[in-house]
Design an enzyme around this catalytic site. Structure first.
Site, PDB file in Angstrom:
ATOM      1  N   GLU A 200      39.871  24.128  15.532  1.00  0.00           N
ATOM      2  CA  GLU A 200      40.785  23.003  15.260  1.00  0.00           C
ATOM      3  C   GLU A 200      40.079  21.720  14.829  1.00  0.00           C
ATOM      4  OE1 GLU A 200      43.281  22.764  18.726  1.00  0.00           O
ATOM      5  OE2 GLU A 200      44.181  24.733  18.374  1.00  0.00           O
TER       6      GLU A 200
ATOM      7  N   GLU B 292      46.314  33.771  16.318  1.00  0.00           N
ATOM      8  CA  GLU B 292      46.988  33.413  17.570  1.00  0.00           C
ATOM      9  C   GLU B 292      48.508  33.392  17.382  1.00  0.00           C
ATOM     10  OE1 GLU B 292      45.432  29.805  19.280  1.00  0.00           O
ATOM     11  OE2 GLU B 292      43.404  30.182  18.565  1.00  0.00           O
TER      12      GLU B 292
END
Length: 574
Positions: free
Chosen positions: A345, A452
């Site tokens: 991220e 995910e």
């Protein structure tokens, strides 16, 4: 093994060819461009429902949006529209269209700005129910960039396409605009066609005896043992002592990611006291059950997930600590994993950059290449395909970060990958935008994984999970899918597939339905024709096969073969 009888030898001649899938629907154009070109390409689908898409007819079909002024320009044989004298972000050109709620729309346009570089420009549709962003691009002043996106609408009605940029000092130049509508049936046909082309191959098998004579009406039984396409789910340490959990998981999946157990806050909660015992045990379980594992993650750039002792370090201490952390975990699991999420991220967060300098992520990947360069090194972030309004992680920004890492001295030889978290949280999944974004990312020519995947509980989870899985599995650039549904001490993150006793929930039923449809570990029996031939389109993977015939006294030998996406000829002897 020696067999008795006149026909003691069966030779199986197999030819694998690309499957052919014929559809009457307009094919989907998966092409995209990530290059900034001197001149724009032609509009996809001839512009679709857009009037005057190449601007050959002046301003026909186009009007002013907001307070901009429009100009039709021809330069070096290319005609385009310019919106200038802009004072508000939405000041630009526009075209009115009619959008239908039962259609899926793919959009593209070529964009340029008058001055500067790195100018975000978005394509937006004003509808009766609100504003729908179709996509966004980083525009340049010296070349044309392709914006590719898409949208759906909740209610049919009039809409207005326009372009916007927060930088009101620039002129927005637009050309080769396209808006193509597809029915749901057509959209599904694109998925089926892509699966037939990219996930399956047509198999021709002939059963013959030792002398080459065909064995008519032979029975051919096949069993897929290992599917080629990696499909899995995250797990937590709770799987280690739960046979029901283990059985449910291993009977379905071929790949996994550990939820927290490899993260820095799990392996070194106290500085200098490393503990990999849980991660080691989970990896051992995976290896014993032939489950591949992605390494998640080496670093997480989000400040809220940093240990207090990490936050307390000065710059020099943090550099030393991160170097030690990376080499510790990557050397420990070197060559045992199929991928590393090196920095998690870093499109949205910048903890390490704020403390170590703007090149922190690029340096981490440089260290990773030296620590375990044979394993693909992934970026991993959210909202690249989930949300068209998140400018931080739109495909253009993701690719910019990837190029930044690749171009750092010493990184050019690295094996990189694109990880897309795919947490569908805030709104219903925008399938055209998902597909278009993957088209754009795919041009980078590195592996793309869904890492995910989940769907928020306030949405219709089973319905949208099936929609998203079908779209992702069918896309030619996706090389693996992992769902984020592992059960932890507090349940699941946002989506569970089973109850606490590992009985399927409706979401689990969706997974089983699709696994069966995709041919995962499937078995079937077929009868050859009068010439001993059998033909089928089989999903890629490793198979066992048995042949039986009335003339053979024994037919228990198992033949192993692989169905792949290349043409091949194989011969098996019994």
């Amino acid at each position: 093994m020696k067999l008795e009888g006149k026909y003691s030898l069966l030779m199986l001649l197999c030819t694998f060819i690309f499957a052919v899938f014929e559809v009457s629907a307009l094919p989907y154009d998966y092409s995209a461009s990530i290059e900034c070109l001197a001149n724009p390409q032609k509009p996809q689908y001839g512009g679709g429902i857009i009037i005057n898409p190449e601007l050959n007819d002046g301003l026909k079909g186009w009007s002013i949006f907001g307070n901009a002024k429009l100009q039709h320009i021809e330069s070096q044989g290319n005609k385009f529209l310019v919106a200038h004298s802009r004072t508000q972000p939405h000041d630009s050109m526009s075209q009115k269209v009619y959008l239908q709620s039962d259609k899926l729309y793919t959009f593209s346009a070529w964009i340029k700005v008058s001055t500067g570089s790195d100018v975000p420009v978005a394509a937006t549709f004003k509808t009766a129910s609100g504003f729908k962003r179709a996509g966004e691009i980083i525009a340049e002043s010296n070349c044309w960039s392709m914006l590719k996106g898409g949208l759906t609408v909740e209610a049919s009605g009039a809409a207005e396409l326009y372009f916007e940029s927060k930088n009101t000092s620039v002129e927005i130049w637009v050309d080769s605009i396209s808006l193509q509508a597809f029915t749901e049936k057509e959209w599904k046909s694109h998925q089926d066609r892509s699966i037939a082309k990219n996930r399956k191959s047509k198999v021709h098998i002939q059963a013959v005896d030792a002398e080459g004579n065909p064995l008519p009406n032979a029975t051919i039984s096949i069993q897929q043992n290992v599917p080629s396409f990696p499909f899995g789910c995250s797990i937590t340490k709770l799987i280690l002592n739960n046979p029901a959990h283990q059985n449910w998981f291993t009977s379905r999946f071929t790949v996994t990611t550990f939820g927290d157990e490899m993260k820095w806050y799990s392996t070194e909660s106290i500085q200098g006291r490393e503990d990999y015992s849980v991660a080691d045990a989970m990896l051992q379980f995976a290896e014993e059950n032939n489950i591949a594992v992605r390494g998640h993650n080496v670093f997480w750039d989000d400040p809220q997930y940093q240990l207090s002792w990490v936050k307390s370090l000065d710059t020099h201490q943090l550099i030393n600590a991160t170097y030690k952390r990376l080499n510790s975990i990557m050397q420990r699991y070197k060559s045992k994993l199929i991928a590393w999420d090196v920095v998690n991220e870093n499109l949205h967060w910048n903890f390490f950059e704020s403390r170590m300098g703007a090149n922190a992520s690029t340096i981490f990947y440089n260290w990773a290449i030296k620590a375990d360069g044979e394993t693909p090194l992934f970026l991993n972030d959210f909202n690249t395909i989930e949300e068209s309004r998140d400018g931080a992680s739109m495909p253009a920004m993701y690719l910019r970060k990837l190029r930044e890492i690749q171009s750092f001295p010493g990184n050019s030889g690295g094996r990189f990958g694109i990880g897309l978290e795919s947490h569908f949280n805030s709104s219903t999944p925008n399938l055209p935008y998902i597909r278009a974004s993957l088209d754009t990312l795919g041009v980078a020519n590195v592996p793309i994984w869904i890492t995910e995947l989940d769907v928020a509980s306030h949405l219709d989870q089973p319905f949208y999970l099936e929609q998203v899985l079908r779209e992702l599995h069918s896309h030619p650039h996706i090389q693996g899918i992992i769902m984020w549904a592992g059960r932890g001490p507090k349940g699941c993150y946002r989506m569970c597939l089973t109850d606490e006793n590992f009985n399927n929930l409706p979401t689990g039923d969706v997974v089983d339905k699709l696994l069966q449809e995709w041919g995962y570990r499937s078995s079937a029996s077929f009868t050859a024709d009068a010439n001993g031939f059998f033909e089928a389109s089989l999903p890629h993977g490793d198979y066992d096969m048995k042949i039986s015939h009335s003339s053979a006294t024994h037919s228990s030998m198992v033949h192993k073969f692989n169905v792949a996406s290349i043409t091949m000829s194989l011969q098996f002897s019994v």
